[in-house]
Design an enzyme around this catalytic site. Structure first.
Site: not given
Length: 269
Positions: A155, A159
């Protein structure tokens, strides 16, 4: 009758995509939009913030200031979502929750709230990811006891939780299929002299880099062959469209806790 949607975290990356998804969908309209207290976006038009033009919906910092919604979509953080749940229970509002990173107490609070209101709670609202969950169950039934299973996820650098909620859900689907407890069979970090890998482990590896929207790959690795089941999200609109679809489905439910398996009727495949 048009379903009215409220969105919290309206000024964030996901919030802006949700506003756009509501704008593009049939049978729904944006009724309310919210941001945290102190945000410079409070008072701004939600549509202009999302880049779709004025909607007439001003961003507020207090849910009680605008209750013009039937379903609240929440992709924020656990501590905020739990407060929003209390408000929705008190005011009879339905919820679509995409927030990840809840501890056991947080998950129990969601279950308790679902006795009074209807909630869709999912780690991922992509149709493709939820189809992958079913494929993982099939693969685990055939190969799970005879191979090494590893979940790899990537990600963007912003995040804040790891592994991702989606990666954990993948592990949970596999573990449940194999009759294992992910809390005891999951391995979430390897460093130094770890010894040989145990066959019944379900391993997790995490990458955080750049602007990756979301990539997940599960390996079923045996001697001489490896099956990989993977999903790559190229746009957050994938998740936003799924969340709006969940909100529309939820409109007929008075109470209960559901996930995207229910929304997509995947158990009947």
């Amino acid at each position: 009758m048009t379903l009215k949607i409220g969105i919290v975290g309206a000024g964030g990356r996901m919030g802006r995509n949700l506003i756009t998804a509501v704008h593009n969908a049939e049978g729904v309209e944006l009724g309310a939009a919210f941001e945290r207290k102190g945000s410079s976006l409070v008072g701004a038009d939600a549509g202009e913030v999302a880049g779709i033009g004025a909607t007439g919906v001003k961003i507020s910092d207090d849910l009680s200031q605008n209750t013009n919604f039937d379903v609240l979509i929440d992709f924020t953080r656990p501590e905020g979502t739990l407060e929003h749940i209390k408000f929705c229970v008190a005011n009879g509002k339905k919820m679509v929750i995409g927030t990840t990173g809840f501890d056991d107490a947080g998950k129990q609070a969601i279950q308790a709230a679902a006795e009074q209101i209807s909630i869709v709670f999912a780690s991922n609202y992509s149709v493709g990811v939820n189809l992958v969950f079913k494929l993982l169950e099939k693969a685990a039934k055939v190969m799970g006891d005879y191979c090494d299973i590893e979940v790899i996820e990537a990600h963007h650098r912003h995040k804040v939780d790891a592994p991702s909620g989606t990666a954990l859900s993948m592990g949970e689907h596999i573990a449940k299929t194999l009759g294992r407890d992910l809390k005891t069979h999951g391995v979430f970090a390897r460093e130094g002299i770890t010894g040989e890998r145990k066959r019944d482990e379900i391993g997790f590896a995490t990458i955080r880099a750049g602007d990756v929207v979301g990539e997940h790959s599960v390996w079923f690795a045996d001697e001489g062959e490896r099956v990989e089941i993977a999903h790559k999200a190229l746009s957050r609109m994938t998740f936003a469209n799924g969340a709006v679809r969940a909100a529309k489905w939820l409109n007929t439910k008075q109470n209960g806790l559901f996930d995207m398996t229910d929304v997509l009727d995947l158990n009947n495949l």
